[in-house]
Scaffold this motif. Structure first.
Motif: not given
Length: 204
Positions: A71-75, A114-116, A184-190
């Motif tokens: 799956r693609t990253e969340f956006a 949710v944690t993100t 952006e924060f979610a992508h950095q976490e990933e």
């Protein structure tokens, strides 16, 4: 005639037959006609129900979800961001996250966790993590968070007393207004997770 219109037309035919009516003439079929057999009639009603679900889904048959790694990253698109509107009554972070995820195609895109969302709120000083007397960790509102509209809610059930944060309309709107920063924060976490996985030695 579109595919959806054909489905609606076909369902009307099936519904008529299931009721023992000729869909072309509108006349009742004879009692000994095969469609008046109880088993056949039930099958026709069943197929009609399946067709209705497809019609309710815009004519699209439910797809198989891709594996998480595919799956693609969340956006979110600009249009999807515009659809994010706060509720008048306080919401939990889980419900806010569900509202955000309702905008995406979950079959092809990773959901926001949710944690993100909670970790992002910690990173900007609206939540803080504490350790309870039992040794468990949980997140509570900071003074700035309380000013923003994050409050603690307490409820009790058969398992005891529980505490969690809820977000008023103002706090919900703040989250929606900052969805780009959260993405952006979610992508950095990933990325951080992938780097950690790459550096950890394989178990033998």
């Amino acid at each position: 005639m579109t595919e959806l219109e054909i489905m609606i037309h076909a369902k009307a035919y099936i519904d008529s037959l299931a009721k023992g009516v000729d869909p072309l003439s509108g006349q009742e079929l004879k009692g000994d006609d095969i469609v008046n057999n109880v088993r056949i009639s039930r099958c026709l009603f069943y197929v009609s129900g399946i067709l209705q679900k497809v019609i309710d889904n815009g004519g699209e048959i439910q797809r198989k979800k891709l594996q998480p790694s595919q799956r693609t990253e969340f956006a979110l698109t600009e249009e999807q961001k515009m659809n994010l509107t706060p509720e008048d009554y306080p919401q939990s972070s889980a419900k806010i996250t569900a509202t955000i995820n309702a905008q995406i195609d979950e079959y092809a895109m990773k959901k926001l966790k949710v944690t993100t969302l909670n970790n992002w709120l910690v990173s900007i000083g609206l939540l803080q993590e504490i350790t309870t007397a039992t040794g468990r960790t949980r997140k509570i509102s900071t003074p700035d968070g309380e000013t923003m509209g994050i409050q603690e809610k307490i409820f009790s059930d058969q398992n005891g007393t529980h505490k969690y944060c809820v977000y008023n309309r103002n706090a919900q709107q703040f989250i929606f207004d900052n969805i780009d920063a959260i993405v952006e924060f979610a992508h950095q976490e990933e990325l951080n997770k992938q780097r950690k996985d790459d550096t950890e030695p394989e178990s033998t």
